[in-house]
Design a protein around this motif. Structure first.
Motif, PDB file in Angstrom:
ATOM      1  N   UNK A 104      90.062 107.329  19.528  1.00  0.00           N
ATOM      2  CA  UNK A 104      88.792 107.960  19.882  1.00  0.00           C
ATOM      3  C   UNK A 104      88.999 108.708  21.190  1.00  0.00           C
ATOM      4  N   UNK A 105      88.169 109.697  21.442  1.00  0.00           N
ATOM      5  CA  UNK A 105      88.225 110.443  22.704  1.00  0.00           C
ATOM      6  C   UNK A 105      86.840 110.449  23.324  1.00  0.00           C
ATOM      7  N   UNK A 106      86.785 110.819  24.587  1.00  0.00           N
ATOM      8  CA  UNK A 106      85.492 110.972  25.240  1.00  0.00           C
ATOM      9  C   UNK A 106      84.815 112.183  24.603  1.00  0.00           C
ATOM     10  N   UNK A 107      83.564 112.015  24.227  1.00  0.00           N
ATOM     11  CA  UNK A 107      82.854 113.057  23.493  1.00  0.00           C
ATOM     12  C   UNK A 107      82.931 114.411  24.199  1.00  0.00           C
ATOM     13  N   UNK A 108      83.358 115.430  23.448  1.00  0.00           N
ATOM     14  CA  UNK A 108      83.442 116.795  23.955  1.00  0.00           C
ATOM     15  C   UNK A 108      84.658 117.092  24.806  1.00  0.00           C
ATOM     16  N   UNK A 151      89.615 106.804  27.002  1.00  0.00           N
ATOM     17  CA  UNK A 151      89.460 105.503  27.665  1.00  0.00           C
ATOM     18  C   UNK A 151      90.588 104.590  27.199  1.00  0.00           C
ATOM     19  N   UNK A 152      91.058 103.739  28.100  1.00  0.00           N
ATOM     20  CA  UNK A 152      92.183 102.866  27.775  1.00  0.00           C
ATOM     21  C   UNK A 152      91.895 101.952  26.590  1.00  0.00           C
ATOM     22  N   UNK A 153      90.653 101.550  26.392  1.00  0.00           N
ATOM     23  CA  UNK A 153      90.344 100.658  25.271  1.00  0.00           C
ATOM     24  C   UNK A 153      90.507 101.337  23.907  1.00  0.00           C
ATOM     25  N   UNK A 154      90.656 102.671  23.898  1.00  0.00           N
ATOM     26  CA  UNK A 154      90.858 103.414  22.656  1.00  0.00           C
ATOM     27  C   UNK A 154      92.328 103.733  22.399  1.00  0.00           C
ATOM     28  N   UNK A 155      93.218 103.247  23.274  1.00  0.00           N
ATOM     29  CA  UNK A 155      94.652 103.475  23.132  1.00  0.00           C
ATOM     30  C   UNK A 155      95.238 102.387  22.238  1.00  0.00           C
ATOM     31  N   UNK A 181      90.706 105.324  32.673  1.00  0.00           N
ATOM     32  CA  UNK A 181      90.437 106.563  31.953  1.00  0.00           C
ATOM     33  C   UNK A 181      91.621 107.498  32.109  1.00  0.00           C
ATOM     34  N   UNK A 182      92.055 108.088  31.017  1.00  0.00           N
ATOM     35  CA  UNK A 182      93.131 109.073  31.028  1.00  0.00           C
ATOM     36  C   UNK A 182      92.506 110.450  31.251  1.00  0.00           C
ATOM     37  N   UNK A 183      93.082 111.196  32.182  1.00  0.00           N
ATOM     38  CA  UNK A 183      92.556 112.528  32.502  1.00  0.00           C
ATOM     39  C   UNK A 183      93.605 113.596  32.240  1.00  0.00           C
ATOM     40  N   UNK A 184      93.149 114.822  32.094  1.00  0.00           N
ATOM     41  CA  UNK A 184      94.051 115.957  31.932  1.00  0.00           C
ATOM     42  C   UNK A 184      94.782 116.191  33.247  1.00  0.00           C
ATOM     43  N   UNK A 185      96.079 116.326  33.191  1.00  0.00           N
ATOM     44  CA  UNK A 185      96.885 116.535  34.396  1.00  0.00           C
ATOM     45  C   UNK A 185      96.564 117.872  35.058  1.00  0.00           C
ATOM     46  N   UNK A 186      96.185 118.842  34.264  1.00  0.00           N
ATOM     47  CA  UNK A 186      95.933 120.183  34.812  1.00  0.00           C
ATOM     48  C   UNK A 186      94.553 120.312  35.454  1.00  0.00           C
ATOM     49  N   UNK A 187      93.499 119.896  34.741  1.00  0.00           N
ATOM     50  CA  UNK A 187      92.141 120.170  35.236  1.00  0.00           C
ATOM     51  C   UNK A 187      91.325 118.915  35.552  1.00  0.00           C
TER      52      UNK A 187
END
Length: 98
Positions: A68-72, A52-56, A40-46
């Protein structure tokens, strides 16, 4: 898990340039452009979970691309010129790209 503002990570000058000042790293130079590890890719700041890697996928543009992104997790904001849409973290408004 997303952090509250008082617990956000300290950013390097380059990270501030991109996340806060909406700068751009040189295409094809970022460590995550060709990154293929599952997770899972996360925001570096918060640390909000963003993608998710499968959406890259490889868009050929020189920056990581996701279909696609994680909802919200992200917001889309129209640029002032009306030509592009900026993608930002929904929790901290950190710039993620266009």
């Amino acid at each position: 898990m997303a952090k509250e503002r008082e617990d956000w990570n300290e950013l390097t000058p380059e990270e501030k340039h991109v996340l806060i000042h909406k700068g751009t790293e040189t295409p094809f130079t970022g460590e995550f452009n060709g990154f293929k590890v599952k997770g899972t890719y996360i925001c570096r700041q918060c640390e909000t979970e963003l993608y998710r890697s499968e959406d890259k996928f490889n868009s050929g543009c020189g920056w990581p691309s996701f279909d696609d992104e994680i909802e919200g997790a992200v917001k889309r904001v129209a640029d002032a010129d009306g030509r592009r849409v900026e993608i930002v973290c929904a929790n901290c408004d950190g710039h993620l790209g266009h």
